[in-house]
Design a protein around this motif. Sequence first.
Motif, mmCIF file in Angstrom:
data_model
loop_
_atom_site.group_PDB
_atom_site.id
_atom_site.type_symbol
_atom_site.label_atom_id
_atom_site.label_comp_id
_atom_site.label_asym_id
_atom_site.label_seq_id
_atom_site.Cartn_x
_atom_site.Cartn_y
_atom_site.Cartn_z
ATOM 1 N N TYR A 92 0.808 -1.222 0.000
ATOM 2 C CA TYR A 92 0.000 0.000 0.000
ATOM 3 C C TYR A 92 0.842 1.273 0.000
ATOM 4 O O TYR A 92 0.320 2.362 -0.271
ATOM 5 C CB TYR A 92 -0.954 -0.010 1.193
ATOM 6 C CG TYR A 92 -2.101 -0.984 1.010
ATOM 7 C CD1 TYR A 92 -3.117 -0.722 0.098
ATOM 8 C CD2 TYR A 92 -2.153 -2.179 1.724
ATOM 9 C CE1 TYR A 92 -4.159 -1.619 -0.096
ATOM 10 C CE2 TYR A 92 -3.195 -3.082 1.539
ATOM 11 C CZ TYR A 92 -4.191 -2.794 0.633
ATOM 12 O OH TYR A 92 -5.214 -3.688 0.434
ATOM 13 N N GLY A 93 2.134 1.150 0.295
ATOM 14 C CA GLY A 93 2.992 2.329 0.311
ATOM 15 C C GLY A 93 3.675 2.611 -1.013
ATOM 16 O O GLY A 93 4.171 3.719 -1.235
ATOM 17 N N MET A 94 3.706 1.637 -1.930
ATOM 18 C CA MET A 94 4.367 1.804 -3.222
ATOM 19 C C MET A 94 3.604 2.795 -4.097
ATOM 20 O O MET A 94 2.377 2.861 -4.064
ATOM 21 C CB MET A 94 4.452 0.449 -3.925
ATOM 22 C CG MET A 94 5.269 0.456 -5.202
ATOM 23 S SD MET A 94 7.034 0.501 -4.890
ATOM 24 C CE MET A 94 7.303 -1.177 -4.286
ATOM 25 N N ARG A 95 4.344 3.573 -4.892
ATOM 26 C CA ARG A 95 3.752 4.558 -5.798
ATOM 27 C C ARG A 95 4.403 4.465 -7.170
ATOM 28 O O ARG A 95 5.580 4.130 -7.301
ATOM 29 C CB ARG A 95 3.960 5.986 -5.267
ATOM 30 C CG ARG A 95 3.314 6.279 -3.915
ATOM 31 C CD ARG A 95 1.813 6.407 -4.047
ATOM 32 N NE ARG A 95 1.179 6.824 -2.810
ATOM 33 C CZ ARG A 95 0.726 6.012 -1.872
ATOM 34 N NH1 ARG A 95 0.878 4.696 -2.020
ATOM 35 N NH2 ARG A 95 0.126 6.459 -0.795
ATOM 36 N N ARG B 249 -1.933 6.029 -9.073
ATOM 37 C CA ARG B 249 -0.693 6.232 -8.339
ATOM 38 C C ARG B 249 -0.262 5.030 -7.514
ATOM 39 O O ARG B 249 0.916 4.758 -7.373
ATOM 40 C CB ARG B 249 -0.830 7.449 -7.414
ATOM 41 C CG ARG B 249 -0.828 8.781 -8.142
ATOM 42 C CD ARG B 249 -1.053 9.931 -7.153
ATOM 43 N NE ARG B 249 -0.867 11.222 -7.798
ATOM 44 C CZ ARG B 249 -1.781 11.822 -8.535
ATOM 45 N NH1 ARG B 249 -2.953 11.227 -8.709
ATOM 46 N NH2 ARG B 249 -1.545 12.988 -9.107
ATOM 47 N N CYS B 250 -1.210 4.318 -6.924
ATOM 48 C CA CYS B 250 -0.815 3.333 -5.924
ATOM 49 C C CYS B 250 -1.722 2.104 -5.969
ATOM 50 O O CYS B 250 -2.774 2.090 -6.610
ATOM 51 C CB CYS B 250 -0.836 3.957 -4.536
ATOM 52 S SG CYS B 250 -2.493 4.387 -3.972
ATOM 53 N N SER B 251 -1.300 1.068 -5.232
ATOM 54 C CA SER B 251 -2.027 -0.194 -5.219
ATOM 55 C C SER B 251 -3.418 -0.055 -4.627
ATOM 56 O O SER B 251 -4.372 -0.678 -5.101
ATOM 57 C CB SER B 251 -1.233 -1.243 -4.431
ATOM 58 O OG SER B 251 0.036 -1.455 -5.008
ATOM 59 N N LEU C 219 10.561 3.623 -12.137
ATOM 60 C CA LEU C 219 9.126 3.602 -12.423
ATOM 61 C C LEU C 219 8.285 3.541 -11.159
ATOM 62 O O LEU C 219 7.097 3.876 -11.192
ATOM 63 C CB LEU C 219 8.793 2.407 -13.318
ATOM 64 C CG LEU C 219 9.510 2.389 -14.665
ATOM 65 C CD1 LEU C 219 9.232 1.085 -15.410
ATOM 66 C CD2 LEU C 219 9.084 3.582 -15.519
ATOM 67 N N THR C 220 8.857 3.075 -10.064
ATOM 68 C CA THR C 220 8.120 3.005 -8.794
ATOM 69 C C THR C 220 9.010 3.528 -7.675
ATOM 70 O O THR C 220 10.242 3.552 -7.789
ATOM 71 C CB THR C 220 7.699 1.564 -8.463
ATOM 72 O OG1 THR C 220 8.873 0.740 -8.337
ATOM 73 C CG2 THR C 220 6.788 0.993 -9.534
ATOM 74 N N TRP C 221 8.379 3.941 -6.601
ATOM 75 C CA TRP C 221 9.131 4.416 -5.449
ATOM 76 C C TRP C 221 8.245 4.350 -4.212
ATOM 77 O O TRP C 221 7.022 4.172 -4.311
ATOM 78 C CB TRP C 221 9.628 5.846 -5.666
ATOM 79 C CG TRP C 221 8.530 6.895 -5.624
ATOM 80 C CD1 TRP C 221 7.418 6.948 -6.419
ATOM 81 C CD2 TRP C 221 8.444 8.021 -4.757
ATOM 82 N NE1 TRP C 221 6.642 8.045 -6.108
ATOM 83 C CE2 TRP C 221 7.254 8.718 -5.080
ATOM 84 C CE3 TRP C 221 9.258 8.512 -3.736
ATOM 85 C CZ2 TRP C 221 6.868 9.871 -4.415
ATOM 86 C CZ3 TRP C 221 8.867 9.668 -3.081
ATOM 87 C CH2 TRP C 221 7.675 10.330 -3.427
ATOM 88 N N VAL C 222 8.854 4.486 -3.055
ATOM 89 C CA VAL C 222 8.133 4.575 -1.794
ATOM 90 C C VAL C 222 8.471 5.928 -1.181
ATOM 91 O O VAL C 222 9.650 6.284 -1.052
ATOM 92 C CB VAL C 222 8.523 3.439 -0.826
ATOM 93 C CG1 VAL C 222 7.817 3.616 0.511
ATOM 94 C CG2 VAL C 222 8.171 2.089 -1.428
ATOM 95 N N SER C 223 7.456 6.679 -0.834
ATOM 96 C CA SER C 223 7.671 8.002 -0.237
ATOM 97 C C SER C 223 8.498 7.875 1.035
ATOM 98 O O SER C 223 8.262 6.971 1.843
ATOM 99 C CB SER C 223 6.325 8.651 0.084
ATOM 100 O OG SER C 223 6.511 9.797 0.893
ATOM 101 N N PRO C 224 9.470 8.765 1.252
ATOM 102 C CA PRO C 224 10.269 8.713 2.480
ATOM 103 C C PRO C 224 9.422 8.690 3.749
ATOM 104 O O PRO C 224 9.812 8.065 4.742
ATOM 105 C CB PRO C 224 11.124 9.980 2.392
ATOM 106 C CG PRO C 224 11.247 10.247 0.924
ATOM 107 C CD PRO C 224 9.934 9.827 0.339
#
Length: 352
Positions: A265-268, A282-284, A334-339
């Motif tokens: 749920y945190g992946m974007r 944007r996200c799952s 292509l994907t990231w997790v917000s700090p």
Amino acid sequence: MGLDTPFLIIGAGSSGTTLLSTILDSHPRLACGPELSLFNKRDIYRDFEYVKSNFDKWMRQGLSTDGQAEYRVFLNNLDAYYQDQESVLDLVAKSSSLREFSDDFFQSYLEERGKDIWGLKAGSNSYCIEEFMSLYPNSKIIHLTRDGRDSVCSLEKRSNSLFHSVSHWLFNVCASIRERGKDHYLEVKYEDIVSTPEQQIGKIFSHIGVEFSRADLKKENSYWYSHADGNVHSSWGQSPFEKITDESVGRHLAEMSNQARALFYGMRLTPHARRLLGVNYRCSGQLMEVLGYEGPSEKTLPPVDLDHFRIGVSEYISRSKREAATGGTFWKPLTWVSPMHYFFPVQPGSPT
């Protein structure tokens, strides 16, 4: 020969695409082979003189997709299409366009199979749907969806990192559902396939434009059992519908840890990925809602473990080096997790 009306089965890994391919291939008219890794490469749709001049190199060195799944292999499983590198290069040399090459390749394949409509299954073909539709305007797309939490549980067991598994599901589903609302696109849930297979398969046959009768689907019509490198589940039995169960539906309830849920749920998608795909997803959590899956029961999840940051960076650096070495291109993530998700609890709902 139905060279003008092929179909593609797309979907994130572990969404049931191999199962569906096996079922369709057991029909006397449909030849749905294993992954070919041809139509998922954007470079293949460029000027054909450029393609011809690079084809041999791509077959020797591979060619990457520009999606989350790298898939450097190019034209694999050739034996399943009754070809080898020499025969394919001969076809390329004789062709004046990608469409001519493709038609000659699949006409030979259909003749060998004694069938008249070809199809392919590969989730990464979703990266180039618009290009494929330009090549085959009368083709059909079948997108098989599955609860992302169940898919990720299965993907992770294939020795993929959890970071890659979540990224793969997020990007591939976004790449596929951008086709929603178009006549050539049909979306079917894996959960519906395993619970009401005859009804769902009938819907798919109608979309392809072939009359459906359960009696026509026979194992002897399918060659997957000898050309799938063990990728056909023995539990599928001796006929396409035999022993198909829904026992894997909801597997995440027992197998998925809270840490895995936090990453899911945190992946974007990065802004670059959204521009590349032309989507606003944007996200799952947002995708699960769009696809009609039940939302999370958790109000909050723990912060994402910093180990996933290290793994994500390592995977990004490794691919960046390969892209620079083989194609001289600068790879953008292509994907990231917000700090903030690494330090604060994750809210599993979709963003506003």
